[in-house]
Design an enzyme around this catalytic site. Structure first.
Site, mmCIF file in Angstrom:
data_model
loop_
_atom_site.group_PDB
_atom_site.id
_atom_site.type_symbol
_atom_site.label_atom_id
_atom_site.label_comp_id
_atom_site.label_asym_id
_atom_site.label_seq_id
_atom_site.Cartn_x
_atom_site.Cartn_y
_atom_site.Cartn_z
ATOM 1 N N ASP A 1 0.524 -1.517 -0.413
ATOM 2 C CA ASP A 1 0.279 0.073 0.165
ATOM 3 C C ASP A 1 1.231 1.167 0.078
ATOM 4 O O ASP A 1 1.954 1.552 0.678
ATOM 5 C CB ASP A 1 -1.069 0.327 1.241
ATOM 6 C CG ASP A 1 -1.282 1.636 1.442
ATOM 7 O OD1 ASP A 1 -2.804 1.190 0.763
ATOM 8 O OD2 ASP A 1 -1.594 1.274 1.950
ATOM 9 N N GLU B 1 2.006 -0.630 -5.029
ATOM 10 C CA GLU B 1 0.938 1.016 -5.667
ATOM 11 C C GLU B 1 1.118 1.998 -5.366
ATOM 12 O O GLU B 1 1.895 2.962 -4.344
ATOM 13 C CB GLU B 1 -0.216 0.586 -4.262
ATOM 14 C CG GLU B 1 -1.119 1.753 -4.406
ATOM 15 C CD GLU B 1 -1.901 2.770 -2.964
ATOM 16 O OE1 GLU B 1 -3.375 2.021 -3.690
ATOM 17 O OE2 GLU B 1 -1.874 2.513 -2.449
#
Length: 706
Positions: free
Chosen positions: A352, A388
């Site tokens: 993330d 990401e």
């Protein structure tokens, strides 16, 4: 207590006692707090007797696995100097392997007096132990040695993983995938055990999925403002501990063993398990957040602080940012990765806000310490690494900039494909680049097409059905006045906002979903499908359902014709991709390799007349149609791959039908078999010659047979 050892960090049982070790560079002393079996009563408080290399440690004889503990860390409370020590606050062990109890929001959880005129400069002396979970001493763990690519041991050979572009990733939530699955016993729904159930795995296997990517399972907190609204942090992006699976998803009282057993079961079914991991921030928030772990252990070391160290760098958008440039913070992240890969057996990670992990003092660097640490670690040599590639900090958008071996979520694929189908935008040049693996983004540093993780939808945003049902977001249920979530969704409602009984609108919506699924699975690179999209799942226009732990986000397994038709169509697409290596090339297609049978290049772009696309065709005002021919035997001499047929892919995003000629000299044959037609989802194996009508807003896949 005996002096014990400063390594390993955490609570380590040897069967005769437990060694406790906690890093804190700026603490003055550390107390170990022991609790009774209920976790409600503190029964002993012992000072760790030794400190070596900033690690406070001690060995306590006669303590066994199952004992409950926490820490109180002493030091200066000087927020303006970055220090927020407060021994009145019971702290979690960053290396805890299990927790007992839940976080209960109370003013005592905060190091300062809430409502005080000096805000976080004030000092709160209330005991927080009744309101925070307790760490559990666990025994030695068994390693997850059944991973697809097991570690080298006793001369064993490492099995080569398939290329990531041969994978089909299915992004799902641990609870959401089974909460409504009636074939799973009611008590087990929404648990790790349910993930390994026959009904869930048989669906994934039948669909053709090869990798299950789970939203965060690290123990996380439900934000206080959500709890006040009777909501929860459903997605799980507020980590508390990085080495504990969250017990909320456990059917049994042992989340560690249950998670490990689930991974083994998924592996036996032939699927990989990937974890969405959050190492960029924690649940402690900004300077007005609670003191639960890292802030009270050593705030100045664990977090990136502003020039005025009272305040936090907020590149994550959640209030704080972990300081991975500091060795012990980096060590924690690396130890966490090794734990999940080796002890729990997972196959890879999706990171993330991964740009934060690569941000050094002067910005993002492909040679950042974190990337180097991962690259050289032999215990992580075979795991999948997916980034990401963005955050909200300066220079945070880094798509295409990650090091070799890394893959990245490609949001430009998502946006381009949505624009092509939903808005008729003039995006043909970008559309063609996305279809062939986004070479403009990833080829420049020698990374393969698998570096792009292609997706139309993910947990964050509209579902596939909602992209064709809503023009605007509808996040009112989140309690933020519909201010949260993105407004630029490249979506279309085709005449009516939300559900409708209009058959014409429903037909075009269903076709557009098929068109986008076709684009996803016919593109070079690594496809990722959002769980439930294959079953026509809706979130009723909510594009930020992070706090909706209910039917809004759970996959609906009830039988209905629309869900069945879309699921069957998706299954056919994935099967076609698997059976045709020409859709999964490990090299970029630039027309450099020619066919031995027809002397045509590996890729040819064609217009409506089956002529090679000209520069004008790429920018035609009434464009929206393009054909792509992929020659099955046009491969480099050095490659040895499975044979593949020649495919002709027709993408018609325009409002007019196209009569495409099938006898042009640029084509590999004159007789073709219809494999897929999004306008006729049941049609297959029809032989066509002469021409093929590609209806408006449709995709046709033809296989050359003569």
């Amino acid at each position: 207590m005996l002096a014990g050892c400063n390594w390993p960090l955490g609570a380590t049982s040897d069967g005769k006692g437990v060694n406790f070790a906690l890093f804190s560079r700026h603490a003055s002393r550390v107390e170990l707090c022991l609790f009774d079996s209920s976790g409600e009563r503190e029964i002993q408080r012992l000072e760790l007797p030794a400190c070596t290399d900033n690690v406070w440690h001690g060995y306590l004889p006669d303590i066994r696995p199952g004992a409950l503990y926490g820490y109180r860390v002493h030091g200066p409370y000087e927020p303006t100097n970055g220090h927020r020590f407060n021994p009145h606050k019971l702290l979690l062990d960053p290396y805890a392997r299990a927790l007992q109890g839940k976080l209960i929001w109370n003013d005592a959880n905060f190091g300062y007096i809430r409502g005080h005129a000096d805000l976080d400069l004030s000092y709160d002396q209330r005991d927080s132990s009744p309101y925070v979970p307790k760490c559990v001493v666990v025994g030695a763990s068994k390693r997850g040695t059944d991973r697809h690519a097991p570690h080298l041991s006793h001369g064993a050979e490492r099995r080569q993983r398939p290329d990531l572009c041969d994978s089909v990733i299915y992004e799902a939530h641990v609870k959401g995938i089974s909460a409504l699955q009636k074939q799973v016993p009611a008590a087990r729904r929404g648990t790790y055990k349910a993930l390994g159930s026959k009904s869930v795995l048989s669906h994934l296997k039948k669909l053709g999925v090869t990798a299950l990517e789970l939203l965060p399972v690290h123990t996380f907190a439900d934000d206080e403002f959500l709890v006040a609204k009777d909501l929860v942090n459903y997605w799980g992006y507020q980590s508390l501990c990085f080495l504990t699976p969250d017990a909320r998803y456990a059917f049994s009282d042992n989340a560690v063993n249950e998670f490990r057993d689930m991974v083994k079961t998924v592996h036996k079914a032939g699927l990989e398990v990937l974890l969405d991991v959050v190492y960029n921030h924690t649940a402690e928030g900004n300077e007005q957040g609670p003191t639960l772990c890292y802030r009270g252990i050593d705030n100045l070391y664990y977090y990136r602080l502003e020039r005025n160290p009272r305040y936090y760098v907020n590149d994550s958008g959640t209030g704080n940012t972990l300081a991975l440039e500091n060795p012990r913070v980096l060590q924690l992240v690396m130890d966490s990765l090794r734990f999940w890969a080796n002890d729990m057996g997972v196959d890879g990670f999706r990171f993330d806000l991964a740009s934060i992990l690569g941000r050094e003092l002067h910005g993002f660097e492909r040679g950042a310490g974190f990337f180097d640490a991962v690259a050289q670690d032999p215990q992580l040599a075979d795991v999948r690494l997916i980034a990401e590639p963005w955050d909200i900090g300066p220079g945070g958008y880094q798509l295409g900039q990650f090091p070799p071996r890394w893959s990245e979520w490609n949001d430009q694929f998502r946006d381009t494909v949505r624009r092509f189908w939903n808005s008729g935008s003039d995006v043909l040049p970008d559309f063609s680049d996305r279809l062939l693996g986004s070479s403009s983004l990833f080829e420049w540093q020698g990374r393969p097409p698998s570096a792009t993780v292609n997706f139309i939808t993910a947990h964050d945003g509209f579902t596939l059905r909602d992209t064709v049902s809503y023009l605007h977001k509808h996040n009112e249920a989140n309690g933020e006045g519909n201010r949260d979530g993105h407004s630029n969704n490249h979506s279309n409602n085709y005449g009516i906002e939300g559900d409708t009984d209009d058959p014409a609108i429903n037909e075009i919506r269903a076709r557009q979903q098929r068109n986008m699924l076709c684009t996803l699975f016919l593109s070079q690179g690594t496809p990722m499908l959002l769980g439930g999209d294959e079953r026509n799942r809706t979130q009723y226009g909510n594009n930020n359902a992070y706090c909706q732990d209910n039917a809004t986000t759970w996959i609906d397994w009830s039988e209905n014709p629309q869900a069945r038709q879309l699921q069957d169509f998706t299954q056919r697409l994935i099967a076609l991709r698997k059976n045709q290596p020409v859709l999964r090339r490990p090299w970029y297609l630039h027309g450099e390799h020619r066919s031995a049978s027809c002397d045509l290049p590996d890729v040819v772009w064609l217009n409506k007349q089956a002529d090679v696309m000209s520069e004008a065709d790429w920018h035609c005002i009434d464009g929206g149609f393009v054909a792509l021919q992929l020659i099955g035997d046009a491969i480099p001499a050095s490659q040895q791959i499975d044979p593949s047929d020649t495919l002709l892919l027709l993408f018609n995003g325009s409002q007019e039908d196209v009569e495409f000629p099938l006898e042009a000299t640029q084509l590999a044959g004159v007789e073709w078999v219809v494999e897929i037609d999004s306008s006729e989802p049941e049609l297959t194996d029809a032989v066509v010659t002469g021409q093929r009508i590609c209806q408006s807003l449709s995709v046709v896949v033809l296989r050359c047979c003569a």
